[in-house]
Design a protein around this motif. Structure first.
Motif, PDB file in Angstrom:
ATOM      1  N   ASP A 133     -11.658   2.634   1.937  1.00 18.60           N
ATOM      2  CA  ASP A 133     -10.618   1.655   1.412  1.00 18.60           C
ATOM      3  C   ASP A 133     -11.600   0.921   0.245  1.00 18.60           C
ATOM      4  O   ASP A 133     -11.030   0.171  -0.196  1.00 18.60           O
ATOM      5  CB  ASP A 133     -10.377   0.718   2.452  1.00 18.60           C
ATOM      6  CG  ASP A 133     -11.407   0.108   3.307  1.00 18.60           C
ATOM      7  OD1 ASP A 133     -12.659   0.310   3.083  1.00 18.60           O
ATOM      8  OD2 ASP A 133     -11.210  -0.834   4.186  1.00 18.60           O
TER       9      ASP A 133
ATOM     10  N   GLY B 178     -10.726   2.847  -4.312  1.00 20.90           N
ATOM     11  CA  GLY B 178      -9.973   2.352  -5.226  1.00 20.90           C
ATOM     12  C   GLY B 178     -10.499   1.300  -6.081  1.00 20.90           C
ATOM     13  O   GLY B 178     -10.503   1.438  -7.292  1.00 20.90           O
ATOM     14  N   SER B 179     -11.088   0.051  -5.313  1.00 17.17           N
ATOM     15  CA  SER B 179     -11.930  -0.827  -6.236  1.00 17.17           C
ATOM     16  C   SER B 179     -12.925  -0.298  -7.118  1.00 17.17           C
ATOM     17  O   SER B 179     -12.748  -0.771  -8.410  1.00 17.17           O
ATOM     18  CB  SER B 179     -12.536  -1.979  -5.525  1.00 17.17           C
ATOM     19  OG  SER B 179     -11.425  -2.469  -4.350  1.00 17.17           O
TER      20      SER B 179
ATOM     21  N   TYR C  36      -7.428   8.244  -5.677  1.00 17.10           N
ATOM     22  CA  TYR C  36      -6.839   7.026  -6.484  1.00 17.10           C
ATOM     23  C   TYR C  36      -6.418   7.338  -7.773  1.00 17.10           C
ATOM     24  O   TYR C  36      -7.022   8.174  -8.682  1.00 17.10           O
ATOM     25  CB  TYR C  36      -8.094   5.893  -6.610  1.00 17.10           C
ATOM     26  CG  TYR C  36      -7.585   4.752  -7.484  1.00 17.10           C
ATOM     27  CD1 TYR C  36      -6.865   3.958  -7.210  1.00 17.10           C
ATOM     28  CD2 TYR C  36      -8.252   4.613  -8.780  1.00 17.10           C
ATOM     29  CE1 TYR C  36      -6.429   2.893  -7.616  1.00 17.10           C
ATOM     30  CE2 TYR C  36      -7.720   3.669  -9.477  1.00 17.10           C
ATOM     31  CZ  TYR C  36      -6.968   2.393  -8.886  1.00 17.10           C
ATOM     32  OH  TYR C  36      -6.633   1.485  -9.732  1.00 17.10           O
TER      33      TYR C  36
ATOM     34  N   TYR D  22     -11.924  10.876  -5.857  1.00 19.45           N
ATOM     35  CA  TYR D  22     -13.058   9.921  -6.018  1.00 19.45           C
ATOM     36  C   TYR D  22     -13.851  10.231  -4.722  1.00 19.45           C
ATOM     37  O   TYR D  22     -15.166   9.708  -4.567  1.00 19.45           O
ATOM     38  CB  TYR D  22     -12.917   8.459  -6.375  1.00 19.45           C
ATOM     39  CG  TYR D  22     -12.370   8.284  -7.648  1.00 19.45           C
ATOM     40  CD1 TYR D  22     -13.391   8.125  -8.652  1.00 19.45           C
ATOM     41  CD2 TYR D  22     -11.053   8.356  -7.957  1.00 19.45           C
ATOM     42  CE1 TYR D  22     -12.930   8.098  -9.985  1.00 19.45           C
ATOM     43  CE2 TYR D  22     -10.564   8.245  -9.325  1.00 19.45           C
ATOM     44  CZ  TYR D  22     -11.508   8.047 -10.441  1.00 19.45           C
ATOM     45  OH  TYR D  22     -11.193   7.748 -11.644  1.00 19.45           O
TER      46      TYR D  22
ATOM     47  N   THR E  56      -5.163   3.267  -0.468  1.00 17.28           N
ATOM     48  CA  THR E  56      -6.415   3.254  -1.284  1.00 17.28           C
ATOM     49  C   THR E  56      -6.154   2.340  -2.526  1.00 17.28           C
ATOM     50  O   THR E  56      -5.954   2.870  -3.666  1.00 17.28           O
ATOM     51  CB  THR E  56      -7.175   4.711  -1.474  1.00 17.28           C
ATOM     52  OG1 THR E  56      -7.039   5.160  -0.396  1.00 17.28           O
ATOM     53  CG2 THR E  56      -8.236   4.537  -2.222  1.00 17.28           C
ATOM     54  N   THR E  57      -6.257   1.098  -2.512  1.00 18.85           N
ATOM     55  CA  THR E  57      -5.758   0.461  -3.579  1.00 18.85           C
ATOM     56  C   THR E  57      -6.903  -0.639  -3.717  1.00 18.85           C
ATOM     57  O   THR E  57      -7.686  -1.143  -2.984  1.00 18.85           O
ATOM     58  CB  THR E  57      -4.505  -0.426  -3.324  1.00 18.85           C
ATOM     59  OG1 THR E  57      -3.759  -1.000  -4.236  1.00 18.85           O
ATOM     60  CG2 THR E  57      -4.473  -1.344  -2.017  1.00 18.85           C
ATOM     61  N   PRO E  58      -7.033  -1.048  -5.290  1.00 16.62           N
ATOM     62  CA  PRO E  58      -7.972  -2.030  -5.499  1.00 16.62           C
ATOM     63  C   PRO E  58      -7.983  -3.489  -4.990  1.00 16.62           C
ATOM     64  O   PRO E  58      -7.100  -3.785  -4.750  1.00 16.62           O
ATOM     65  CB  PRO E  58      -8.012  -2.157  -6.992  1.00 16.62           C
ATOM     66  CG  PRO E  58      -7.193  -0.875  -7.373  1.00 16.62           C
ATOM     67  CD  PRO E  58      -6.304  -0.428  -6.607  1.00 16.62           C
TER      68      PRO E  58
ATOM     69  N   GLU F 220      -2.832  -1.403 -13.461  1.00 11.65           N
ATOM     70  CA  GLU F 220      -2.169  -0.860 -12.822  1.00 11.65           C
ATOM     71  C   GLU F 220      -0.729  -1.213 -13.291  1.00 11.65           C
ATOM     72  O   GLU F 220      -0.262  -2.214 -13.494  1.00 11.65           O
ATOM     73  CB  GLU F 220      -2.369  -0.871 -11.246  1.00 11.65           C
ATOM     74  CG  GLU F 220      -3.600  -0.155 -10.723  1.00 11.65           C
ATOM     75  CD  GLU F 220      -3.437   1.120 -10.482  1.00 11.65           C
ATOM     76  OE1 GLU F 220      -2.606   1.499 -10.100  1.00 11.65           O
ATOM     77  OE2 GLU F 220      -4.455   1.659 -11.225  1.00 11.65           O
TER      78      GLU F 220
END
Length: 434
Positions: free
Chosen positions: A113, A116-117, A151, A156, A384-386, A434
């Protein structure tokens, strides 16, 4: 109740810093879709290199990871890997600045998790070429853990393991209470708690207000048919009926007297380890610690309280920080490939190897996590998001604590947290382009 203004002001600082990191890294690194170091061939025959490997395996899993690193070093004359192990919180704080300054590691492992960031900030680089060369595909992984490494349509992360919540129970307590099988649903769980109380175990299931309470909440949310976040990372949805039912059930454990009223973070685990309570829900990373304690225990999937079998899960995934040295990049890829192939040994750390082919070779035979691996399809992952980690810390964890402690009605605290979480997610998407 939740308030939004203090969290928003702190979050603004975070997103501004993140945007600055993106700008700095974009100016000194290859762009998305490019393959720094050239195409990966699966081997490294360049000059001798020493690689810095950053990770957060500070607990009982640390010695097992170091053992794998030592074995790799013995088998590779031209690659030496040196571990730099730190607390995960320090790891995630230090990594972006270190990479920006050219002082980052050559290879690392992080929770999915966070991918993404760091991908959005261009702290880490894509690994699609490596996955293709090694013929790593979704066929050898559960869909959830494979997709967790992606992502913005690029890979990644290379999955190392899956680790989830489990139900631990004291086998002596169960025997004394006449319980012959671990509970599997709400009805059998309640019956087990009643039987344990009748056998003299006054508070058999302690409900924490903090860690791992929010992981318990997410598991229950999925069980009741909910989905805590939109898959595209645009909104939080954990305040719906499923979320409210989940938090109400957690609070009911206190109201019905199965748990003390104010259980501090990790206190439920310590109480279980000391034989003070009969059942606890915690991560499978506790296996080795419990084995060392001598406690008579067993583990099983957490019961399907909400009707559907589901449990929160995460994954450690290997990544490559952005840099320009082709030798170090390709040597690091060799290290990742070797670790993936030897992930059967990582099962000794209490984890479930991510690769099906490794599990099929008997990596889990006789281990405490073996019965949990039989329900891999029920393990769930957040998107998986920033910034999702910070969103959870500032909203879900706070709301769950308030609900468990009786400081607010579950519906009210979740509604407030959901609004704040959605706002933060929108800000993150804007900050990361995004």
């Amino acid at each position: 109740m939740l308030t939004t203004s203090p969290r928003r002001s702190r979050r603004t600082t975070v997103t501004v810093a993140a945007a600055a990191a993106v700008a700095l890294l974009a100016g000194c690194s290859a762009g998305p879709g490019e393959t720094p170091g050239g195409e990966f061939t699966g081997e490294y025959d360049g000059p001798a290199v020493t690689l810095s490997f950053w990770n957060g395996f500070t607990g009982g899993d640390g010695p097992f990871m170091q053992g794998l690193v030592d074995q790799f070093n013995e088998e590779h004359e031209n690659i030496t890997v040196e571990s730099n192990t730190m607390q995960w919180s320090d790891f995630y704080q230090r990594l972006p600045a270190a990479v920006t300054a050219g002082e980052g590691p050559d290879v690392g492992a992080m929770h999915f998790d966070q991918l993404g960031s760091n991908a959005a900030r261009q702290v880490i680089m894509p690994l699609d070429d490596m996955a293709e060369q090694l013929e790593l595909t979704a066929d050898d992984f559960t869909e959830a853990v494979w997709e967790a490494g992606v992502y913005a349509d690029e890979r990644y992360g290379i999955p190392l393991d899956i680790h989830s919540l489990a139900m631990y129970y004291n086998t002596e307590h169960f025997e004394a209470a006449g319980i012959t099988e671990p509970p599997t649903d709400a009805e059998s769980f309640q019956a087990a708690l009643d039987a344990l109380q009748a056998a003299g175990y006054e508070t058999p299931f302690w409900m924490p207000s903090r860690w791992p309470a929010h992981l318990m909440f997410l598991s229950l949310d999925w069980q009741y048919g909910g989905e805590p976040y939109a898959a595209d990372g645009t909104a939080a949805t954990f305040g719906d009926e499923a979320g409210v039912q989940s938090l109400e059930w957690m609070r009911s454990m206190v109201e019905q007297g199965y748990s003390p009223a104010d259980v501090a973070q990790d206190a439920q685990y310590v109480a279980f380890k000391n034989g003070e309570t009969s059942i606890t829900w915690d991560g499978i990373w506790q296996f080795n610690d419990l084995d060392a304690s001598g406690l008579p225990y067993a583990a099983a999937p957490i019961p399907a309280i909400g009707g559907e079998q589901a449990a929160w899960a995460s994954s450690h995934q290997f990544f490559l920080p952005r840099q320009e040295d082709p030798d170090r990049i390709n040597a690091a890829k060799v290290f990742i490939a070797w670790m993936s192939e030897h992930s059967a040994d990582w099962a000794q750390a209490g984890m479930i190897p991510a690769r099906q082919s490794v599990r099929d070779e008997g990596a889990l035979e006789g281990t405490p996590q073996e019965p949990l691996a039989e329900s891999l399809d029920a393990m769930r992952f957040i998107p998986t998001t920033p910034g999702i980690g910070t969103v959870q810390t500032e909203t879900v964890e706070v709301a769950v604590a308030e609900g468990v402690l009786g400081q607010g009605e579950p519906a009210a605290v979740l509604e407030a947290a959901q609004g704040t979480a959605t706002q933060l997610m929108e800000e993150n998407l804007e900050a990361f382009g995004e």
